[in-house]
Motif scaffolding. Structure first.
Motif, PDB file in Angstrom:
ATOM      1  N   THR A  34       0.795  -1.236   0.000  1.00 57.57           N
ATOM      2  CA  THR A  34       0.000   0.000   0.000  1.00 57.57           C
ATOM      3  C   THR A  34       0.824   1.280   0.000  1.00 57.57           C
ATOM      4  O   THR A  34       0.259   2.369  -0.017  1.00 57.57           O
ATOM      5  CB  THR A  34      -0.913   0.026   1.236  1.00 57.57           C
ATOM      6  N   ALA A 122      -6.525  -0.934   6.085  1.00 60.38           N
ATOM      7  CA  ALA A 122      -7.660  -0.320   5.387  1.00 60.38           C
ATOM      8  C   ALA A 122      -7.388  -0.209   3.889  1.00 60.38           C
ATOM      9  O   ALA A 122      -8.265  -0.481   3.058  1.00 60.38           O
ATOM     10  CB  ALA A 122      -7.948   1.056   5.977  1.00 60.38           C
ATOM     11  N   LYS A 123      -6.168   0.160   3.528  1.00 62.10           N
ATOM     12  CA  LYS A 123      -5.820   0.249   2.111  1.00 62.10           C
ATOM     13  C   LYS A 123      -5.809  -1.134   1.460  1.00 62.10           C
ATOM     14  O   LYS A 123      -6.193  -1.292   0.297  1.00 62.10           O
ATOM     15  CB  LYS A 123      -4.470   0.934   1.942  1.00 62.10           C
ATOM     16  N   VAL A 125      -7.727  -3.564   2.258  1.00 62.68           N
ATOM     17  CA  VAL A 125      -9.141  -3.888   2.040  1.00 62.68           C
ATOM     18  C   VAL A 125      -9.662  -3.171   0.790  1.00 62.68           C
ATOM     19  O   VAL A 125     -10.352  -3.764  -0.050  1.00 62.68           O
ATOM     20  CB  VAL A 125      -9.981  -3.502   3.271  1.00 62.68           C
ATOM     21  N   GLU A 126      -9.324  -1.904   0.670  1.00 58.92           N
ATOM     22  CA  GLU A 126      -9.795  -1.127  -0.479  1.00 58.92           C
ATOM     23  C   GLU A 126      -9.270  -1.684  -1.793  1.00 58.92           C
ATOM     24  O   GLU A 126      -9.944  -1.630  -2.828  1.00 58.92           O
ATOM     25  CB  GLU A 126      -9.369   0.331  -0.319  1.00 58.92           C
ATOM     26  N   HIS A 127      -8.063  -2.253  -1.780  1.00 57.95           N
ATOM     27  CA  HIS A 127      -7.461  -2.806  -2.990  1.00 57.95           C
ATOM     28  C   HIS A 127      -8.021  -4.184  -3.352  1.00 57.95           C
ATOM     29  O   HIS A 127      -7.778  -4.666  -4.467  1.00 57.95           O
ATOM     30  CB  HIS A 127      -5.943  -2.926  -2.817  1.00 57.95           C
ATOM     31  N   ARG A 132     -13.456  -5.722   0.195  1.00 50.63           N
ATOM     32  CA  ARG A 132     -14.118  -4.415   0.171  1.00 50.63           C
ATOM     33  C   ARG A 132     -15.632  -4.552   0.333  1.00 50.63           C
ATOM     34  O   ARG A 132     -16.276  -3.697   0.949  1.00 50.63           O
ATOM     35  CB  ARG A 132     -13.787  -3.701  -1.144  1.00 50.63           C
ATOM     36  N   LYS A 133     -16.197  -5.638  -0.169  1.00 57.35           N
ATOM     37  CA  LYS A 133     -17.636  -5.869  -0.060  1.00 57.35           C
ATOM     38  C   LYS A 133     -18.043  -6.344   1.344  1.00 57.35           C
ATOM     39  O   LYS A 133     -19.185  -6.138   1.758  1.00 57.35           O
ATOM     40  CB  LYS A 133     -18.084  -6.911  -1.082  1.00 57.35           C
ATOM     41  N   LYS A 136     -16.583  -3.330   6.617  1.00 58.84           N
ATOM     42  CA  LYS A 136     -16.969  -1.938   6.764  1.00 58.84           C
ATOM     43  C   LYS A 136     -15.892  -1.214   7.567  1.00 58.84           C
ATOM     44  O   LYS A 136     -15.550  -1.624   8.679  1.00 58.84           O
ATOM     45  CB  LYS A 136     -18.320  -1.835   7.485  1.00 58.84           C
ATOM     46  N   ILE A 137     -15.373  -0.143   7.019  1.00 59.99           N
ATOM     47  CA  ILE A 137     -14.308   0.622   7.671  1.00 59.99           C
ATOM     48  C   ILE A 137     -14.898   1.891   8.274  1.00 59.99           C
ATOM     49  O   ILE A 137     -15.504   2.700   7.565  1.00 59.99           O
ATOM     50  CB  ILE A 137     -13.194   0.984   6.673  1.00 59.99           C
ATOM     51  N   GLU A 139     -13.480   4.910   9.745  1.00 62.89           N
ATOM     52  CA  GLU A 139     -12.204   5.600   9.874  1.00 62.89           C
ATOM     53  C   GLU A 139     -12.133   6.434  11.146  1.00 62.89           C
ATOM     54  O   GLU A 139     -11.100   6.475  11.820  1.00 62.89           O
ATOM     55  CB  GLU A 139     -11.978   6.487   8.643  1.00 62.89           C
TER      56      GLU A 139
END
Length: 531
Positions: A34, A122-123, A125-127, A132-133, A136-137, A139
């Motif tokens: 990341t 978190a990154k 997960v986003e990648h 990502r589905k 739930k993050i 922040e």
């Protein structure tokens, strides 16, 4: 990776389940890096990382199939990928460890440090479109929720925890050496995972400089297990570090503490940091700590130990018989170390100063102190480097008798002593015929001989015989400086005992002032040193 060879710490009642290990490795490899040039690159485990993951997740009990290891200590130099590995471990324990409603916590010394692993996770997960589905993050709360089963990953710091009652499945403790105290560590690790089938607590860190910290305690446990002195079948220790006596400027040594060297750690950066440390001795300990993962004694080492070690010329007690010498006595409290050091001034101009140290501890405290302080008091006693007095407190009469016996062999002209707490003993020594001299512990009295000691060491004009106890104490020394540039050894700031060093400085002062004649002083032959 070649066929995996499980750790030698695997129990006979455990087995290596390659299918479970493969699944864990596959999860990690499905993630991405990341940061910087690595952003978006698949998180392919390096060999040292894959070994850890296969051991942790693949070694299981033959009957239950549950993991053998419940704690892992990973000590490694900076920039080798600790944060990324910690983040990936947190995600594995959160959503791919077959644990319903798992509670996973990320802990660190402060909010900023605690957020590092979380932000990386978190990154990741986003990648990843699948994660990502399902994750739930949140922040603002530094919290992740794995929606299929209600598991969560929550960040805590030593500044912000406020309750007990955790039911922990996974714990990632980042940079354990930076913890200001042990409160958060104890809250999170003492019984908090007992209700889980196979909790996993992972402590990642570089080396520190506080040998009284909880991290050093865990570090020593890890070393003891690796070297066979202790046994904890649920604890998995990993230490990548240079040995104490390794040449810190040798690139071959760098690899020992940096298994990612040449991959995530550019060798040019390490070489550059090494050159800076060579030019500025005050940066040597920083290089050793952060780049070589060595536990340094203090933030700035006062005595260059390679120079001290070069002064290990033989000190032959028989050859010194009858010689004029001067003593320094650093008297302890009733249960601590007492040190007495003799310094023999040279008999000819430009000759050697010889140092002969003696140390005492109460006999009944040796074993306890060795285990508690992780210092080799018991070994040193067996080697004759420590004297013991009967009972659990120092027997001053024994020490007085010992000094009296020394006086039968050596011409002890004076004994310098710290005024605090030594009144009765010094009176007894005076009654025994010794000349005792009170010695202040402030800058005025301590600075000149302390600076002279450094000068003698740098010039190779002092011989200490390589005594390991005195060496340990010299390596512990840090000094305090006043606005005028005067210095003194600081017991409060020094991380371990320095009693022998202080006693030596006091004895050296008397030897410098008086030499082999009562009216001769090195301070008379030239001005005092100001460095």
């Amino acid at each position: 990776m070649a066929a995996h060879k499980p750790t030698q710490l695997m129990l006979p009642t455990s087995k290596y389940d390659s299918a479970k290990a493969d699944r864990a490795v596959a999860f990690f490899n499905a993630l991405t890096h990341t940061i910087g040039q690595w952003d978006g690159v698949p998180f392919t485990l390096l060999p040292w990382q894959e070994k850890i993951i296969r051991d942790l997740f693949g070694i299981v009990d033959k009957k239950t199939g549950l993991r053998q290891f419940r704690q892992a200590y990973i000590e490694i130099s900076k920039k080798n990928g600790k944060s990324e590995m910690g983040a990936a471990l947190a995600l594995k324990l959160l959503c791919a460890d077959d644990e319903p409603a798992a509670e996973v916590y990320g802990c660190a010394s402060d909010r900023q440090q605690a957020a590092i692993c979380f932000n990386v996770a978190a990154k990741m997960v986003e990648h990843n479109p699948v994660l990502r589905k399902k994750i739930k993050i949140i922040e603002s709360k530094k919290r992740m929720i794995y929606t299929p089963n209600g598991s969560f990953y929550q960040v805590l710091s030593s500044e912000a925890y406020s309750k007990h009652g955790f039911n922990i499945h996974g714990l990632i403790f980042d940079e354990l050496h930076a913890q200001p105290n042990r409160k958060l560590f104890d809250v999170m690790t003492k019984g908090s995972g007992d209700a889980r089938r196979q909790p996993l607590f992972v402590y990642t860190t570089t080396a520190g400089d506080d040998t009284k910290s909880v991290c050093y305690e865990v570090h020593c446990k890890a070393k003891d297990i690796l070297e066979g002195r202790k046994k904890d079948t649920t604890f998995y220790p990993v230490i990548y570090a240079a040995d104490e006596n390794d040449d810190w400027t040798d690139p071959k040594v760098w690899k020992k503490a940096n298994p990612s060297l040449g991959v995530t750690v550019p060798i040019a950066r390490v070489r550059e940091a090494c050159e800076q440390a060579k030019q500025n001795p005050s940066e040597e300990n920083t290089f050793r700590q952060l780049r070589l993962c060595q536990w340094v004694k203090q933030a700035v080492r006062w005595m260059p130990m390679e120079k001290w070690d070069a002064c290990n010329g033989e000190v032959n007690p028989a050859e010194l018989e009858g010689r004029i010498c001067y003593g320094g006595l650093d008297l302890s409290s009733t249960s601590d170390i007492t040190a007495f050091v003799l310094v023999f001034p040279p008999e000819t101009e430009g000759g050697m100063y010889y140092v002969m140290p003696f140390f005492w501890l109460p006999e009944e405290t040796i074993e306890l102190r060795s285990k508690r302080d992780h210092v080799l008091y018991d070994v040193w006693q067996r080697e004759g480097l420590f004297e013991v007095t009967e009972g659990n407190v120092i027997h001053y009469g024994f020490i007085e008798a010992f000094i009296h016996e020394l006086g039968q062999h050596y011409n002890i002209r004076e004994i310098a002593f710290d005024r605090w707490g030594a009144t009765q003993m010094t009176q007894n020594l005076e009654y025994d015929g010794f000349s005792v001299v009170p010695f202040g512990q402030g800058f005025r009295d301590m600075s000149p001989p302390t600076k002279e000691l450094m000068k003698l060491v740098l010039e190779g004009k002092i011989a200490h015989g390589g005594n390991p106890v005195l060496r340990w104490m010299m390596d512990n020394v840090t000094v305090r400086k006043d606005p005028a540039g005067n210095i003194k050894m600081d017991k409060e700031k020094s991380t371990e005992k320095i009693d022998g060093a202080v006693a030596m400085v006091m004895a050296l002062d008397r030897a410098l002032r008086n030499g082999n004649k009562t009216d001769e002083s090195v301070y008379d032959r030239r001005e005092m040193l100001f460095v």
